[in-house]
Design a protein around this motif. Structure first.
Motif, short mmCIF file in Angstrom:
data_model
loop_
_atom_site.label_atom_id
_atom_site.label_comp_id
_atom_site.label_asym_id
_atom_site.label_seq_id
_atom_site.Cartn_x
_atom_site.Cartn_y
_atom_site.Cartn_z
N ILE A 193 36.29 47.17 58.10
CA ILE A 193 37.37 46.10 57.80
C ILE A 193 39.20 47.28 57.18
CG2 ILE A 193 36.45 45.81 55.52
CD1 ILE A 193 36.37 43.08 57.94
N THR A 194 38.48 47.69 56.83
CA THR A 194 39.97 48.59 56.42
C THR A 194 40.91 48.71 56.92
OG1 THR A 194 38.28 50.64 55.08
CG2 THR A 194 40.64 51.13 54.36
N GLU A 248 40.30 46.62 46.97
CA GLU A 248 40.07 45.96 47.70
C GLU A 248 40.00 45.11 48.71
OE1 GLU A 248 42.50 48.41 50.63
OE2 GLU A 248 44.38 46.70 51.46
N PHE A 249 38.27 45.49 49.42
CA PHE A 249 37.41 44.34 49.54
C PHE A 249 36.56 44.05 48.83
CE2 PHE A 249 39.66 46.83 52.67
CZ PHE A 249 40.28 46.42 53.44
N GLN A 304 38.49 51.99 49.19
CA GLN A 304 37.62 52.24 48.51
C GLN A 304 36.94 52.99 50.47
OE1 GLN A 304 37.28 48.02 48.12
NE2 GLN A 304 35.25 48.42 47.25
N ILE A 344 36.47 59.07 42.70
CA ILE A 344 36.98 57.96 42.15
C ILE A 344 37.59 58.59 40.80
CG2 ILE A 344 34.67 57.52 40.58
CD1 ILE A 344 36.62 55.29 42.17
N PHE A 354 48.91 48.56 42.35
CA PHE A 354 47.36 49.15 43.12
C PHE A 354 46.44 48.35 43.36
CE2 PHE A 354 50.91 52.27 42.14
CZ PHE A 354 51.17 53.02 42.64
N TYR A 355 45.96 48.88 44.41
CA TYR A 355 44.63 48.60 44.97
C TYR A 355 44.01 49.68 44.66
CZ TYR A 355 45.11 43.73 44.98
OH TYR A 355 45.36 42.50 44.97
N TYR A 356 42.37 50.57 44.16
CA TYR A 356 41.70 51.13 44.78
C TYR A 356 41.40 51.19 45.73
CZ TYR A 356 41.40 51.17 39.07
OH TYR A 356 41.04 50.98 38.03
N ALA A 404 47.85 40.69 54.46
CA ALA A 404 46.48 41.97 53.95
C ALA A 404 45.22 40.73 53.06
CB ALA A 404 46.63 42.96 53.79
N TYR A 407 42.20 46.26 57.66
CA TYR A 407 43.15 44.76 57.72
C TYR A 407 43.48 44.77 56.39
CZ TYR A 407 40.44 43.19 61.59
OH TYR A 407 39.99 43.85 63.12
N GLY A 408 43.50 45.75 55.50
CA GLY A 408 44.06 45.86 54.31
C GLY A 408 44.75 46.97 54.35
N LEU A 409 45.83 46.30 52.96
CA LEU A 409 46.37 47.52 52.77
C LEU A 409 47.32 48.51 53.12
CD1 LEU A 409 47.06 46.64 48.68
CD2 LEU A 409 48.63 45.39 50.34
N SER A 410 46.79 49.85 53.40
CA SER A 410 47.41 50.55 54.46
C SER A 410 47.69 50.16 55.95
CB SER A 410 45.92 51.71 54.16
OG SER A 410 44.97 51.74 54.93
N LYS A 414 42.54 46.03 41.15
CA LYS A 414 41.12 45.94 41.51
C LYS A 414 41.16 46.30 42.95
CE LYS A 414 41.61 42.17 43.70
NZ LYS A 414 41.37 39.78 43.36
#
Lengths: 320, 320
Positions: free
Chosen positions: A229-230, B319-320, A175, A154, A171-173, B211, A232-235, B317
């Protein structure tokens, strides 16, 4: 902060431009003899942007690495391992933070790029990834986007976000490093599939491709220990606009040209990822129907339209 | 099987064409005086397709309902309740199966269309939904797609899929009526947001929109008792190609024209859904930042570009 960018292709050069814009002292490295580096040295610009004079250009890898606190790497994914074998022999790497700004998987092993990194640089080396959507052409016109930074540490994630966050890139962190790396690599595969649908006149199946493709990829991410679920995220999903719908997307264009029988000069990165997914599907015993269809088309030379239509007209069943 | 389609707009007329194609005996109903019905009666075609002579046209609602085993409804979502008040007074409804082929939520209550249906037709009435991607223009050119049928009664789902499955539309069995109805309605909201981004020159933010938008919608679905994965299926994400990227999408076009200040003659269906989501967000105490931003723009007349950019440039923040 002193930042070096290794790799002076389109994205690497953008990263140098951006790092300069957020007030870092920047060195951009290209390998000796690199055509991109020669052009940049002569003109301090490429077809996408103009580099400020304060961005230093070099082909001296040792110096580029030694002088920087954070080192961004943007080279071809399939060359990462051999490149790192060189980097790992350099002195003074201990406290450096490396960030892989690339999307891919090692074709013949299915390994993620941070796995390749740790194998070559040692388990204690600090590494993160910088992924997500964004066109160079838009950023240089001041159009913002959201991206994601991830790491097993982290502290690395926070350090990189703090160094690079701005009103241009929010940016988003991240996870879930596994999910983000698989997601970033496989969006290129979906880009090829989208291009094939475009080329075959089935663009309207890109909706079903998005819904079914994300589904199977989230299964492999879960099997590998990531969060389902990842994807479906930004990446991954967040990069679909740039990859599945943009005429500029290399991978989409590759798929379209492939279907139309137009010769292509350079394999898209997603082709190597299709091969990697073939390994992962077997290793983790997860069915990946869309990725497998692409494998049949690209590596077993089956007829594209038939494979694609069979794929979407599989027997009726429950959706999830 | 005898099938009636109630509503002879673009989609209703397509449904009649399609039901005929899969060998049903088809009646297409339009309200007395309907311009669409008059055109169809005179020419047996509209701008999208030609109806076979064997599709019977009528403005007699009682007869259209009485003669059919399965009744497909395709009218404006905001007119459903008043329309059903009429239908519910007709005789012989007990064994009929109704299928709502429409995407929306009741604006002033936030209720799902099957909820509206049960309130007006009685809890024992049989109802399903038929949702997902597909352009009329593509289907009539024989380009296939995948869609989803759902119901609280698995018997209804299976009956409808069996009656309509073909090599042109491959159905999936929906497993989450709440998620599918919310998903289908809210894809129009994301379509408006996409159009606003297009109109403001921020098309590349459509990736982040996908997203982040799916993320907040999956939260409201879960809060309402649905499955938080359904939003990523055919009814929502699977409809993004047609809704967020097609120049033909009414909702996307509405958003684009709104930003550009081009007058629009007809409110897009998604505008009512934005209002409905405003109610649902309060009722279920779920934050919906993107939907709320659209509410501020459309109902509180805040400045579009500023609201959109603020939305995507919210503080860093997880992301999820």
């Amino acid at each position: 902060m002193n930042i070096s960018v290794l790799g002076c292709g389109r994205w690497g050069t953008f990263l140098a431009w951006y790092a300069n814009r957020v007030h870092h002292t920047v060195t951009l490295w290209g390998r000796p003899g690199s055509k991109n580096l020669m052009t940049l040295t002569a003109e301090h610009k490429n077809e996408y942007l103009e580099l400020p004079e304060s961005v230093r250009l070099t082909d001296d890898l040792e110096e580029a690495v030694r002088s920087a606190e954070i080192i961004l790497i943007s080279i071809s994914a399939q060359q990462l391992r051999s490149f790192l074998k060189t980097v790992s022999k350099l002195p003074g790497l201990k406290d450096k933070t490396f960030v892989l700004c690339m999307k891919g998987l090692e074709a013949d092993t299915g390994k993620r790029l941070t796995q390749v990194f740790k194998e070559e640089m040692g388990a204690a080396a600090h590494v993160g990834v910088w992924l997500g959507p964004g066109h160079v052409q838009d950023f240089t016109r001041n159009i913002p986007n959201c991206m994601v930074v991830g790491s097993d540490e982290i502290g690395v994630t926070k350090k990189v976000v703090e160094a690079f966050n701005s009103d241009l890139i929010r940016f988003y962190y991240g996870q879930d490093l596994i999910g983000n790396e698989i997601g970033a690599a496989t969006k290129n595969v979906m880009g090829i599939a989208a291009g094939m649908l475009d080329g075959a006149g089935y663009s309207s199946l890109k909706g079903a491709l998005m819904a079914r493709g994300t589904r199977e990829l989230s299964r492999i991410v879960r099997a590998m220990g990531g969060n389902d679920i990842t994807i479906y995220g930004l990446s991954h999903l967040g990069d679909y606009e740039a990859t599945l719908f943009s005429p500029h997307s290399n991978n989409r264009r590759f798929g379209e040209d492939y279907v139309k029988g137009i010769p292509f000069h350079k394999l898209a990165e997603g082709v190597a990822t299709v091969e990697a997914l073939h390994h992962l599907s077997q290793e983790y015993e997860v069915e990946l129907p869309i990725c497998h269809a692409l494998y049949e088309i690209l590596f077993e030379h089956k007829e594209t339209s038939k494979v694609l239509i069979d794929l979407f007209l599989r027997p009726v069943k429950f959706e999830f």
